[in-house]
Design a protein around this motif. Structure first.
Motif, PDB file in Angstrom:
ATOM      1  N   TYR A   1       6.049  37.828 -13.128  1.00  0.00           N
ATOM      2  CA  TYR A   1       5.875  38.574 -11.882  1.00  0.00           C
ATOM      3  C   TYR A   1       5.635  37.646 -10.691  1.00  0.00           C
ATOM      4  CZ  TYR A   1       5.643  42.974 -14.443  1.00  0.00           C
ATOM      5  OH  TYR A   1       5.951  44.067 -15.213  1.00  0.00           O
ATOM      6  N   ILE A   2       5.123  36.446 -10.948  1.00  0.00           N
ATOM      7  CA  ILE A   2       4.895  35.501  -9.850  1.00  0.00           C
ATOM      8  C   ILE A   2       6.208  35.145  -9.170  1.00  0.00           C
ATOM      9  CG2 ILE A   2       4.055  33.188  -9.290  1.00  0.00           C
ATOM     10  CD1 ILE A   2       2.109  33.419 -11.630  1.00  0.00           C
ATOM     11  N   ALA A   3       7.276  35.075  -9.956  1.00  0.00           N
ATOM     12  CA  ALA A   3       8.586  34.704  -9.412  1.00  0.00           C
ATOM     13  C   ALA A   3       9.396  35.916  -8.986  1.00  0.00           C
ATOM     14  CB  ALA A   3       9.363  33.897 -10.444  1.00  0.00           C
ATOM     15  N   THR A   4       9.356  36.978  -9.777  1.00  0.00           N
ATOM     16  CA  THR A   4      10.266  38.100  -9.531  1.00  0.00           C
ATOM     17  C   THR A   4       9.920  38.909  -8.291  1.00  0.00           C
ATOM     18  OG1 THR A   4       9.001  39.483 -11.073  1.00  0.00           O
ATOM     19  CG2 THR A   4      10.921  38.321 -11.947  1.00  0.00           C
ATOM     20  N   VAL A   5       8.674  38.830  -7.810  1.00  0.00           N
ATOM     21  CA  VAL A   5       8.342  39.558  -6.584  1.00  0.00           C
ATOM     22  C   VAL A   5       9.159  39.049  -5.398  1.00  0.00           C
ATOM     23  CG1 VAL A   5       5.999  40.180  -7.284  1.00  0.00           C
ATOM     24  CG2 VAL A   5       6.385  38.011  -6.129  1.00  0.00           C
ATOM     25  N   TRP A   6       9.629  37.791  -5.476  1.00  0.00           N
ATOM     26  CA  TRP A   6      10.435  37.229  -4.397  1.00  0.00           C
ATOM     27  C   TRP A   6      11.933  37.443  -4.628  1.00  0.00           C
ATOM     28  CZ3 TRP A   6       6.642  36.311  -1.260  1.00  0.00           C
ATOM     29  CH2 TRP A   6       5.440  35.816  -1.738  1.00  0.00           C
ATOM     30  N   ILE A   7      12.308  37.745  -5.864  1.00  0.00           N
ATOM     31  CA  ILE A   7      13.724  37.858  -6.213  1.00  0.00           C
ATOM     32  C   ILE A   7      14.252  39.280  -6.069  1.00  0.00           C
ATOM     33  CG2 ILE A   7      15.401  37.559  -8.096  1.00  0.00           C
ATOM     34  CD1 ILE A   7      13.561  35.403  -9.233  1.00  0.00           C
ATOM     35  N   ALA A   8      13.418  40.262  -6.394  1.00  0.00           N
ATOM     36  CA  ALA A   8      13.879  41.649  -6.502  1.00  0.00           C
ATOM     37  C   ALA A   8      14.516  42.163  -5.213  1.00  0.00           C
ATOM     38  CB  ALA A   8      12.719  42.547  -6.908  1.00  0.00           C
ATOM     39  N   GLY A   9      13.867  41.916  -4.070  1.00  0.00           N
ATOM     40  CA  GLY A   9      14.399  42.410  -2.800  1.00  0.00           C
ATOM     41  C   GLY A   9      15.768  41.842  -2.456  1.00  0.00           C
ATOM     42  N   PRO A  10      15.923  40.509  -2.432  1.00  0.00           N
ATOM     43  CA  PRO A  10      17.243  39.938  -2.159  1.00  0.00           C
ATOM     44  C   PRO A  10      18.303  40.373  -3.164  1.00  0.00           C
ATOM     45  CG  PRO A  10      15.540  38.266  -1.922  1.00  0.00           C
ATOM     46  CD  PRO A  10      14.871  39.473  -2.488  1.00  0.00           C
ATOM     47  N   LEU A  11      17.905  40.558  -4.434  1.00  0.00           N
ATOM     48  CA  LEU A  11      18.870  40.994  -5.449  1.00  0.00           C
ATOM     49  C   LEU A  11      19.372  42.404  -5.148  1.00  0.00           C
ATOM     50  CD1 LEU A  11      20.265  40.270  -8.129  1.00  0.00           C
ATOM     51  CD2 LEU A  11      18.327  41.334  -9.308  1.00  0.00           C
ATOM     52  N   ALA A  12      18.460  43.311  -4.793  1.00  0.00           N
ATOM     53  CA  ALA A  12      18.863  44.670  -4.444  1.00  0.00           C
ATOM     54  C   ALA A  12      19.770  44.671  -3.220  1.00  0.00           C
ATOM     55  CB  ALA A  12      17.625  45.532  -4.193  1.00  0.00           C
ATOM     56  N   THR A  13      19.433  43.838  -2.248  1.00  0.00           N
ATOM     57  CA  THR A  13      20.257  43.740  -1.047  1.00  0.00           C
ATOM     58  C   THR A  13      21.661  43.236  -1.371  1.00  0.00           C
ATOM     59  OG1 THR A  13      18.275  43.275   0.276  1.00  0.00           O
ATOM     60  CG2 THR A  13      20.405  42.681   1.237  1.00  0.00           C
ATOM     61  N   ALA A  14      21.745  42.266  -2.271  1.00  0.00           N
ATOM     62  CA  ALA A  14      23.051  41.708  -2.651  1.00  0.00           C
ATOM     63  C   ALA A  14      23.935  42.767  -3.302  1.00  0.00           C
ATOM     64  CB  ALA A  14      22.848  40.536  -3.598  1.00  0.00           C
ATOM     65  N   PHE A  15      23.351  43.617  -4.137  1.00  0.00           N
ATOM     66  CA  PHE A  15      24.124  44.688  -4.761  1.00  0.00           C
ATOM     67  C   PHE A  15      24.558  45.729  -3.729  1.00  0.00           C
ATOM     68  CE2 PHE A  15      22.640  43.255  -8.963  1.00  0.00           C
ATOM     69  CZ  PHE A  15      23.783  43.468  -9.710  1.00  0.00           C
ATOM     70  N   LEU A  16      23.645  46.067  -2.803  1.00  0.00           N
ATOM     71  CA  LEU A  16      23.984  47.065  -1.783  1.00  0.00           C
ATOM     72  C   LEU A  16      25.108  46.570  -0.885  1.00  0.00           C
ATOM     73  CD1 LEU A  16      20.484  48.437  -0.700  1.00  0.00           C
ATOM     74  CD2 LEU A  16      22.309  49.737  -1.798  1.00  0.00           C
ATOM     75  N   ASN A  17      25.051  45.299  -0.520  1.00  0.00           N
ATOM     76  CA  ASN A  17      26.073  44.730   0.363  1.00  0.00           C
ATOM     77  C   ASN A  17      27.344  44.344  -0.381  1.00  0.00           C
ATOM     78  OD1 ASN A  17      24.277  45.008   2.488  1.00  0.00           O
ATOM     79  ND2 ASN A  17      23.517  42.907   2.313  1.00  0.00           N
ATOM     80  N   GLY A  18      27.264  44.351  -1.718  1.00  0.00           N
ATOM     81  CA  GLY A  18      28.410  43.969  -2.532  1.00  0.00           C
ATOM     82  C   GLY A  18      29.002  45.146  -3.281  1.00  0.00           C
ATOM     83  N   PRO A  19      28.882  45.158  -4.620  1.00  0.00           N
ATOM     84  CA  PRO A  19      29.545  46.203  -5.408  1.00  0.00           C
ATOM     85  C   PRO A  19      28.914  47.583  -5.302  1.00  0.00           C
ATOM     86  CG  PRO A  19      28.251  44.769  -6.825  1.00  0.00           C
ATOM     87  CD  PRO A  19      28.232  44.147  -5.466  1.00  0.00           C
TER      88      PRO A  19
END
Length: 593
Positions: free
Chosen positions: A206-224
């Protein structure tokens, strides 16, 4: 306290008897058990299976006896990877909910979905604990994986918000159950003195994923698109979970080949099997406790939708029915249950009760003071969405980090009570209490960050120690059950806390708005009350924005006072614990950490 029984050297050398002799010596009900297994010496220390343990416990004890150090290390690497993927998945998919419902132009069911998925996911830990104990850890693990993957597939394919709401229930049942099952894996494969540290280890993603989840969701929304996010994680979840399942199953088969555990088939008829499993699962007790908790928790989330709210006949009847069913559960377990879901002595054990009360109190307090915190940061402190998210993530990062320190302290001292009593609870009270003063307009945001660090470090200490407390109060046979019980108290606390927060907010904020708003903004009162975007549309420093900030601060003050006051109960809750030295006994069998 019940200690694991240790066989003598002479007993350890007795050979395994044949099936006919076993049938004559075993208990009649034990003979008929599907996939039943006979105990024998497990390792060079001449330890036997935990006395009276059910099949799932025996299977995991046999597995940990035969596996190598390499397999143990691989298991923990796989558990960490699963937790990393799941925490990243939960954060990313959670961020997409608003976009999914917006695509369908329907929002009415999302509130009910959150309520039902939370309650159902909580109460189903109770029967899941029995699945783990009777059929086995890997079987329960894959059942939860199936629920989660089914939910993800349904979300990827849904064409309306109703299907999405149903998918959310499947998903959260699987997600909560999977996290719970991995926690049981850790309990099965680690000694009590090291268990706090290992819980910190599996929480560290969770220390790492709290920073990853938002950009990952954005990448999917802006992509496929958002559907591909759910679909991709459905595939990834299967791929990342199967290796751990096969690792445990392969080592279990190794234990069978060595004769450490001997599976037998049942000759029961279908109706005999129904009766047998009804007794093993304590169906009567589970029905009473699950029904009681559902009836008790639902009013806290649904009262605001009823005419008359707390005075509504539906709300009152739910409370009465839920309370009576919970009382009936306690009486049933003591006087009528053929095989109890949890020993009655454990229900009255002061360490178990104290840990469960602490769990409930912490969640009550959290939901009181944390509700509307995100909105407060944006409206009153004027921070951006990203900055507000960072502040909210302080707890996840800080608590996971400090859990390592707590785990080391438990291993070093061999005790856990002092950590909660002299650090965890007092610092939590300090952190929440300081919010009363610092959640006001014109207070530097740095002070709020400071309080979040206090609460995060103290929270990491409290969560680890309360889990160690319930596990230290029993033997290996009931570890899954007591952890499920502790989780249920968390659900109860969360329901109570969220209802108190809602009651305070709806009772204070609109009244203060009406009192503070300048005459020219009185006509927009309802819009200001209902919409965050409207509140932020007024520039900082204008009379209307100042009035909104004052109303926020007044409501938050009462919420913070309530969150601090309830924490006082945490002190006697921890004082109830026995000062158990976890180095003094061995709870689990085989090769463990």
């Amino acid at each position: 306290m019940r200690m694991p029984w240790r066989a003598t050297a002479a007993q350890a050398e007795v050979p395994v008897v044949d099936q006919e002799q076993r049938d004559e010596k075993a208990d009649a009900s034990f003979d008929k058990e599907a996939n039943a297994s006979q105990p024998r010496a497990l390792d060079n220390d001449s330890e036997e299976f935990t006395p009276n343990a059910q099949d799932g416990v025996k299977k995991i004890e046999a597995t940990t006896t035969v596996w190598s150090k390499r397999d143990l290390i691989i298991a923990y690497i796989l558990i960490w990877l699963i937790m990393f993927v799941d925490s990243m998945q939960q954060g990313a998919t959670g961020s997409l909910t608003a976009y999914v419902t917006s695509d369908f132009y329907q929002h009415s069911l999302t509130g009910y979905t959150s309520t039902m998925s939370s309650i159902i996911g909580g109460v189903l830990k109770l029967p899941l604990a029995k699945v783990l104990d009777i059929f086995g850890r890997p079987q329960g693990f894959m059942l939860m994986v199936a629920f989660m993957v089914l939910g993800l597939i349904m979300m990827a394919a849904c064409n309306d918000v109703q299907v999405y709401a149903a998918a959310q229930i499947f998903y959260w049942v699987g997600y909560n159950g999977l996290s719970y099952t991995l926690g049981i894996f850790v309990a099965d494969t680690s000694s009590l003195k090291n268990r706090g540290f290992m819980y910190a280890y599996i929480s560290s993603p969770y220390i790492a994923t709290v920073w990853i989840a938002g950009p990952l969701a954005t990448a999917f929304l802006n992509g496929p698109g958002w559907r591909w996010c759910f679909g991709a994680f459905a595939i990834i979840t299967v791929a990342i979970t199967l290796p751990l399942y096969f690792l445990f199953q392969l080592n279990y088969k190794k234990a069978v080949k060595r004769g450490i555990i001997v599976p037998t088939k049942s000759n029961r008829t279908f109706m005999e099997s129904v009766k047998y499993y009804a007794i093993e699962f304590d169906v009567g007790g589970l029905f009473l406790v699950m029904g009681g908790l559902v009836f008790f928790l639902l009013p806290f989330n649904l009262y605001s939708y009823q005419e008359g709210q707390w005075k509504s006949p539906l709300v009152i009847s739910f409370f009465i029915i839920g309370g009576l069913m919970l009382i009936a559960f306690a009486l049933f377990e003591k006087y009528y249950a053929a095989k109890t879901f949890i020993p009655y002595s454990l229900l009255l054990d002061r360490t178990v009760i104290g840990a469960c009360i602490l769990s409930a109190v912490l969640f009550v307090s959290w939901y009181i003071w944390h509700s509307y915190f995100f909105s407060f940061l944006q409206v009153v402190n004027g921070v951006s969405v990203t900055e507000a998210t960072y502040i909210l993530n302080i707890y996840s990062i800080g608590s996971c980090f400090f859990s390592f320190i707590v785990g080391i302290a438990i291993r070093w001292t061999g005790r856990f009570k002092w950590i909660a009593l002299y650090f965890g609870v007092p610092v939590t009270i300090l952190g929440v209490g300081l919010l009363i003063h610092f959640r006001q307009p014109d207070v530097n945001i740095g002070y709020i960050v400071m309080t979040q660090i206090f609460i995060a470090f103290a929270g990491g200490a409290c969560v680890i120690t309360e889990q160690i407390a319930v596990m230290a109060a029993t033997d290996h046979q009931y570890v899954a059950v007591v952890l499920a019980l502790e989780g249920m108290f968390s659900s109860i606390g969360g329901g109570i806390g969220s209802s108190i927060a809602t009651a305070v907010w709806t009772g204070v904020f609109p009244k203060r708005l009406a009192e503070y708003l300048p005459p020219e903004s009185q006509g927009a009162l309802q819009d200001i009350y209902a919409q965050l975007t409207v509140q932020m549309s007024y520039a900082k420093g204008t009379p209307t924005r100042i009035a909104i900030e004052r109303a926020y601060s007044d409501a938050q003050k009462y919420m913070n006072i309530g969150g601090t006051a309830i924490l006082i109960l945490a002190i006697p809750a921890v004082m109830m614990w026995r000062d158990i030295k976890v180095k003094d006994f061995k709870q689990v069998k085989g090769r463990v950490i």
